[in-house]
Scaffold this active site. Structure first.
Site, PDB file in Angstrom:
ATOM      1  N   ASP A   9      -1.301  -2.812  -6.515  1.00 52.90           N
ATOM      2  CA  ASP A   9      -0.435  -3.647  -7.789  1.00 52.90           C
ATOM      3  C   ASP A   9      -0.583  -5.182  -7.407  1.00 52.90           C
ATOM      4  O   ASP A   9      -0.255  -5.874  -6.355  1.00 52.90           O
ATOM      5  CB  ASP A   9       0.977  -3.270  -7.746  1.00 52.90           C
ATOM      6  CG  ASP A   9       1.260  -1.731  -7.980  1.00 52.90           C
ATOM      7  OD1 ASP A   9       0.367  -0.969  -8.051  1.00 52.90           O
ATOM      8  OD2 ASP A   9       2.362  -1.407  -7.543  1.00 52.90           O
ATOM      9  N   ASP A  12      -5.508  -3.549  -1.896  1.00 52.59           N
ATOM     10  CA  ASP A  12      -4.000  -3.361  -2.489  1.00 52.59           C
ATOM     11  C   ASP A  12      -4.315  -3.128  -3.930  1.00 52.59           C
ATOM     12  O   ASP A  12      -5.220  -3.050  -4.442  1.00 52.59           O
ATOM     13  CB  ASP A  12      -3.475  -4.867  -2.371  1.00 52.59           C
ATOM     14  CG  ASP A  12      -1.989  -4.438  -2.784  1.00 52.59           C
ATOM     15  OD1 ASP A  12      -1.336  -3.672  -2.565  1.00 52.59           O
ATOM     16  OD2 ASP A  12      -1.650  -5.530  -3.567  1.00 52.59           O
TER      17      ASP A  12
END
EC number: 3.1.3.15
Length: 362
Positions: free
Chosen positions: A12, A10
Site C-alpha cells: 500500500d 511494500d
C-alpha cells in the site's frame, strides 16, 4: 558478492495507492502507483526477484475481514503476473503496531529465510516502500532502501538507480612483491590512467582500456629492481579480478567476443596480425598460437606477454584464444592487446536481459 538480488516491495502506497482509511478492502480502491509496472519490468530485466512485504493492521478482525482483503489482493497479483511480474513470496503481517511483533516491519521476522540464504546478495538487494519503517527494514536487512511518495522519489528513479547502475569495481592487491590498485567502470569510456613503472606495459593497458571501451585506472608499485615478472603477473591478476567483480552475475552481457566482430579473428598492425576470441563463461583457459620476436620491447620481456594474458584469464574466469604473427615485437604485442580489447568490448557489452547460459548461472 555475486548472487540473487531481491527487491523487497511494500504494497500500500508503493505498488498500489493507499486510500485515506488505509485499507484496500474493495475492488474500487485498487489503483496502481504511477510508473510502478514499467519500473518493475525494468528491474526484472536487470535480474531482480520480487518479495512483497506488507503490514496489514488487524487483518482478519471484524474491522478488516480477510475476505475483503483477499479479492483485491488476488486481482493485484494476477494483473502483475499477466504482465510478467511474479513474486517469489508474499509476506503479510496482520499485527498491530503496539504488539511489537518481530514479524512486523521494520522487524525482519518474516524475512529470516532470505537473511540465511547464502545465495542472496543482500548488499545488492533493496527495499522499496512509502514509510520510514521501510527504510528501517532496509537497514536491518543490510541492503539499500528507497522511499516513494511526495517529497521523496518515484518508481522511475528507483528503477534507474538499481537497473542502470554502472558496473564498477575497485581492487587492491598487496603482496611482499607488489602493491596494485585497480578501478574499472565498464559503462564509461575515458582515457586510461596507468602507472606500472614499465612504460610499454602502461601503453598496452591504455590500449586495452581504450579499445575495450571502459574506464581504467591502475597503479602498480613493484620490485622492478628484481625484474618485471611480479609486476606483470599481479597487474594482470588484479585487473582480471576487477573485471570479474564489475561483471557480477553477468546478466545481459554478450559473453562471447572476437577481435573482428565478424568472426574473421584478424586485427592488423602494419606487418603484424593478431586475432582473439574469448568467453566470459567463468572457466579460465588461455590458448596461445604464435611467437613474439625478440627478448623485450620497451622494457617489457616478450615472454611475459602470454603470461599476462594467462593470469588475466585465471582471475577473470575467461577463456581466451589468442593468435599472433609478425616481425616487429612492438607491432605484434600491440596488435595482441588491441585484439583482446576488441573481443572484450563485445563480450562485456550489455545486449539483453537474459543470463547468457542455459545453466542458470555463470
Amino acid at each position: 558478492m555475486s548472487g540473487r538480488r531481491i527487491l523487497f516491495v511494500d504494497r500500500d502506497g508503493t505498488l498500489i495507492e493507499e486510500p485515506a482509511d488505509q485499507q484496500i478492502d474493495s475492488y474500487a480502491k485498487l489503483r496502481f502507483m504511477p510508473g510502478m509496472l514499467p519500473a518493475l519490468l525494468k528491474l526484472r530485466d536487470a535480474g531482480f526477484s520480487f518479495v512483497m512485504v506488507s503490514n496489514q493492521d488487524g487483518l482478519g478482525t471484524a474491522s478488516f475481514p480477510r475476505e475483503h482483503f483477499e479479492g483485491p489482493q488476488q486481482l493485484l497479483l494476477q494483473l502483475l503476473e499477466s504482465q510478467g511480474i511474479a513474486f517469489e513470496a508474499v509476506l503479510i503481517d496482520a499485527s498491530f503496531e503496539h504488539e511489537g511483533r518481530p514479524t512486523r516491519k521494520p522487524g525482519v521476522g518474516l524475512l529470516l529465510p532470505w537473511l540465511r540464504d547464502r545465495g542472496v546478495d543482500l548488499a545488492g538487494s533493496a527495499v522499496v516502500g512509502d514509510r520510514e519503517t521501510d527504510l528501517q527494514l532496509a537497514e536491518n536487512l543490510g541492503c539499500r532502501g528507497f522511499r516513494i511518495g511526495p517529497g521523496f522519489g518515484d518508481w522511475a528513479a528507483v528503477a534507474h538507480e538499481l537497473a542502470d547502475a554502472p558496473r564498477r569495481a575497485r581492487i587492491r592487491r598487496t603482496t611482499s612483491e607488489t602493491d596494485v590498485a585497480v578501478e574499472v567502470d565498464l559503462d564509461r569510456e575515458a582515457p586510461a590512467r596507468v602507472d606500472t613503472g614499465i612504460g610499454f606495459l602502461d601503453h598496452m593497458l591504455e590500449q586495452l582500456g581504450r579499445h575495450a571501451g571502459f574506464d581504467l585506472a591502475l597503479r602498480c608499485r613493484g620490485d622492478l629492481r628484481v625484474d618485471a615478472h611480479h609486476s606483470v603477473e599481479d597487474v594482470a591478476l588484479a585487473l582480471g579480478q576487477a573485471l570479474r567483480d564489475a561483471l557480477a552475475d553477468k546478466r545481459g552481457i554478450g559473453r562471447y567476443g572476437d577481435s573482428s566482430g565478424r568472426g574473421a579473428l584478424t586485427l592488423p598492425m602494419d606487418e603484424a596480425l593478431a586475432g582473439a576470441a574469448l568467453d566470459l563463461g567463468g572457466r579460465p583457459l588461455f590458448v596461445f598460437d604464435g611467437a613474439i620476436p625478440g627478448d623485450a620491447v620497451g622494457g617489457l620481456p616478450t615472454s611475459l606477454v602470454p603470461h599476462f594474458f594467462r593470469s588475466l584469464c585465471d582471475a577473470a574466469g575467461m577463456a581466451l584464444h589468442l593468435q599472433v604473427r609478425g616481425e616487429d615485437a612492438h607491432h605484434v604485442v600491440e596488435a595482441a592487446f588491441k585484439a583482446v580489447a576488441r573481443a572484450l568490448r563485445q563480450a562485456i557489452r550489455r545486449d539483453g536481459r537474459l543470463l547468457p547460459s542455459t545453466k542458470g548461472r555463470l
